[in-house]
Scaffold this active site. Structure first.
Site, PDB file in Angstrom:
ATOM      1  N   CYS A  67       5.480 -12.409   1.972  1.00 31.93           N
ATOM      2  CA  CYS A  67       6.613 -11.947   1.157  1.00 31.93           C
ATOM      3  C   CYS A  67       7.925 -12.351   1.808  1.00 31.93           C
ATOM      4  CB  CYS A  67       6.535 -10.421   1.035  1.00 31.93           C
ATOM      5  SG  CYS A  67       7.920  -9.677   0.172  1.00 31.93           S
ATOM      6  N   CYS A  73      12.406  -5.493   4.801  1.00 30.41           N
ATOM      7  CA  CYS A  73      11.888  -4.351   4.045  1.00 30.41           C
ATOM      8  C   CYS A  73      10.977  -3.535   4.953  1.00 30.41           C
ATOM      9  CB  CYS A  73      11.105  -4.874   2.843  1.00 30.41           C
ATOM     10  SG  CYS A  73      10.091  -3.655   2.019  1.00 30.41           S
ATOM     11  N   CYS A  76       6.119  -3.135   4.782  1.00 35.79           N
ATOM     12  CA  CYS A  76       4.984  -3.775   5.456  1.00 35.79           C
ATOM     13  C   CYS A  76       5.343  -4.034   6.911  1.00 35.79           C
ATOM     14  CB  CYS A  76       4.658  -5.122   4.796  1.00 35.79           C
ATOM     15  SG  CYS A  76       4.032  -4.968   3.121  1.00 35.79           S
ATOM     16  N   CYS A 151       7.067  -8.270  -4.447  1.00 32.99           N
ATOM     17  CA  CYS A 151       6.319  -7.328  -3.629  1.00 32.99           C
ATOM     18  C   CYS A 151       4.842  -7.651  -3.832  1.00 32.99           C
ATOM     19  CB  CYS A 151       6.613  -5.877  -4.037  1.00 32.99           C
ATOM     20  SG  CYS A 151       5.658  -4.696  -3.054  1.00 32.99           S
ATOM     21  N   GLN A 257      -4.436   8.208  -6.196  1.00 30.09           N
ATOM     22  CA  GLN A 257      -4.674   7.229  -5.137  1.00 30.09           C
ATOM     23  C   GLN A 257      -3.770   6.028  -5.405  1.00 30.09           C
ATOM     24  OE1 GLN A 257      -6.449   7.734  -2.453  1.00 30.09           O
ATOM     25  NE2 GLN A 257      -7.370   9.681  -3.061  1.00 30.09           N
ATOM     26  N   ASP A 305      -7.654  23.285  -5.950  1.00 28.32           N
ATOM     27  CA  ASP A 305      -6.429  22.637  -5.471  1.00 28.32           C
ATOM     28  C   ASP A 305      -5.339  23.702  -5.517  1.00 28.32           C
ATOM     29  OD1 ASP A 305      -5.708  19.362  -5.203  1.00 28.32           O
ATOM     30  OD2 ASP A 305      -3.975  20.722  -5.347  1.00 28.32           O
ATOM     31  N   ASP A 353     -10.595  16.009   0.630  1.00 28.28           N
ATOM     32  CA  ASP A 353      -9.667  14.866   0.612  1.00 28.28           C
ATOM     33  C   ASP A 353      -8.267  15.391   0.908  1.00 28.28           C
ATOM     34  OD1 ASP A 353      -8.336  12.483   0.219  1.00 28.28           O
ATOM     35  OD2 ASP A 353      -8.425  12.578  -1.973  1.00 28.28           O
ATOM     36  N   CYS A 379      -7.042  10.137   4.919  1.00 26.29           N
ATOM     37  CA  CYS A 379      -5.997   9.108   5.043  1.00 26.29           C
ATOM     38  C   CYS A 379      -5.433   9.107   6.457  1.00 26.29           C
ATOM     39  CB  CYS A 379      -4.891   9.343   4.011  1.00 26.29           C
ATOM     40  SG  CYS A 379      -4.133  10.964   4.133  1.00 26.29           S
TER      41      CYS A 379
END
Ligand SMILES: C[S@@+](CC[C@H](N)C(=O)[O-])C[C@H]1O[C@@H](n2cnc3c(N)ncnc32)[C@H](O)[C@@H]1O
Length: 423
Positions: A67, A73, A76, A151, A257, A305, A353, A379
């Protein structure tokens, strides 16, 4: 003063690491094996942050970034590392976290790689600046905004709308406030959320409805901050997504997600681990990503939840999708009120999760229970390993952990782990 050094490794945040005498240097956008001229910028953690002044020789894993905004930016951090080394580095994050908690790294499967163009959610910063409106990502380590014209991680439909979105927002954005715009790609088109302080009066709402028309959005909502439930201003088509083939309309700003294919990978791993006919508790169900992915094969799904609008969306989807008789929902803060042994007695599988902080209280509760199978989607390998050690101490066996790259070229890695309680 500039110093010459060789980068020895990539750190967990994606910076190149180098040793200068007793000092450790963290060098953004450096690759292992790079020979660099660097300048120290400031103390950082156990060492120094340094910037590259000149690349004297490139390491073997350095590659051309995909990119044009890379390096400026903040989205990343490791586009400059070739795929095999990048993927090995991601998987190593999981191996290291396992090692710290004494978990068996032998159960870690190969990393499932990410694909460019898979990201269906983007959140951009918006800032008025001298008569102009800047819309883009924050620059690395700063709140300066980098307007973006490409992007490669995001779905092309989201990138294509950005110039018109920036022009449209410039006409309606309140002049005194910075904020955010969140875009989600759905079956009905783009679901847009503006997060900006203050309220929108009637003329502003008319302008927002026009913006929704001009951009052909599915839905446009507004919220003054992230703690307040967003309010839809224009709904032109249902912003539907599908979980296990069941259509759900998530609430504005609701969790999904981040990637489309990566979600399919995570869901397939979860569904494979849940036995047919199970009574399954999905303990962080959101609007049903995994609860509905397993509803077809389960006898019962109990979705918990703390987010009421997400659960309403899940239940509406389950009913319309013909599995409403198998799915129940319960709003509950499970950190404060974990499930009791009596509640867990009928469960034959549990899905976790949690957010990045993990689920220590739930892990303790499941460790004490007799629930025979636990599927943990994480995560954050560090909090996962902490919770996994608790489950293992409670008699569950960690059988498999599959790292999944959902956030391409970032330091983040997801994983799906399967625990079984030996009979
Ligand atoms: C990472 S999201 C996952 C949602 C869903 N599994 C999915 O894939 O779309 C984490 C979810 O946990 C919920 N959550 C976070 N802390 C919680 C708590 N203490 N009790 C219950 N739910 C919680 C959030 O509302 C959110 O829906």
């Amino acid at each position: 003063m500039n110093e010459t050094m060789t980068v020895t490794a990539l750190g967990s945040g994606g910076d190149g690491l180098a040793e200068a005498g007793a000092d450790r240097l963290y060098i953004p956008f450096a690759a292992p094996g790079d020979r660099l001229l660097v300048a120290r910028e400031r103390k950082a953690g156990d060492g120094w942050r340094a910037r590259i002044v000149e690349r004297l020789a490139d390491g073997p894993d350095r590659t051309a970034p995909a990119c044009r905004h890379f390096g400026e930016c903040g989205g990343c951090v490791v586009q400059h590392i070739a795929a095999p080394a990048y993927q090995a580095w991601k998987r190593a994050r999981v191996v290291e976290a396992f090692a710290r908690e004494g978990l068996d790294p032998g159960v870690i499967a190969p990393l499932v790689p990410a694909e460019p163009g898979d990201r269906r959610r983007l959140r951009l910063a918006v800032q008025p600046a001298g008569g102009r409106l800047l819309v883009g990502f924050n620059a690395a380590g700063s709140d300066r905004i980098v307007p973006i014209s490409e992007c490669p991680v995001a779905a092309p439909e989201l990138v294509a709308i950005l110039p018109a979105l920036a022009r449209g927002l410039a006409a309606i954005w309140p002049r005194r406030h910075a904020g955010d715009v969140a875009l989600t790609l759905t079956e009905g088109g783009i679901d847009l959320l503006l997060v900006v302080p203050g309220t929108f009066g009637a003329p502003a709402r008319t302008a927002l409805a026009r913006l929704a028309e001009d951009l052909d959005l599915a839905r446009l909502s507004v919220a003054p901050d992230d703690r307040t439930a967003p309010e839809p201003v224009a709904i032109r088509r249902a912003p539907r997504v599908r979980f296990g083939g069941i259509a759900v309309t998530p609430p504005p700003g609701g969790f999904l997600q981040a990637g489309m294919r990566s979600e399919a990978v995570l869901s397939a791993l979860v569904a494979e681990a849940v036995p047919a006919g199970a009574t399954v508790a999905d303990l962080h169900a959101g609007c049903g990503t995994f609860a509905l992915a397993v509803a077809g094969k389960a006898r019962r799904v109990l979705a918990f939840d703390r987010d009421a609008p997400a659960l309403e969306a899940l239940l509406a989807g389950a009913r319309a999708g013909g599995v409403g008789n198998r799915v129940t929902v319960e709003r509950r803060d499970l950190d404060r009120r974990p499930p009791t042994l009596a509640e867990m007695r009928t469960w034959t599988a549990a899905i976790l999760d949690p957010p990045r902080a993990g689920a220590a209280a739930l892990a303790d509760a499941l460790a004490r229970s007799a629930v025979p199978r636990v599927v943990y989607v994480s995560c954050n390998p560090v909090t996962f390993a902490r919770d996994a050690a608790r489950l293992v101490a409670g008699g569950l066996r960690l059988e498999q952990a599959t790292p999944v790259d959902q956030f391409l070229w970032s330091p983040h890695v997801e994983l799906v782990a399967v625990f079984r309680r030996p009979a």
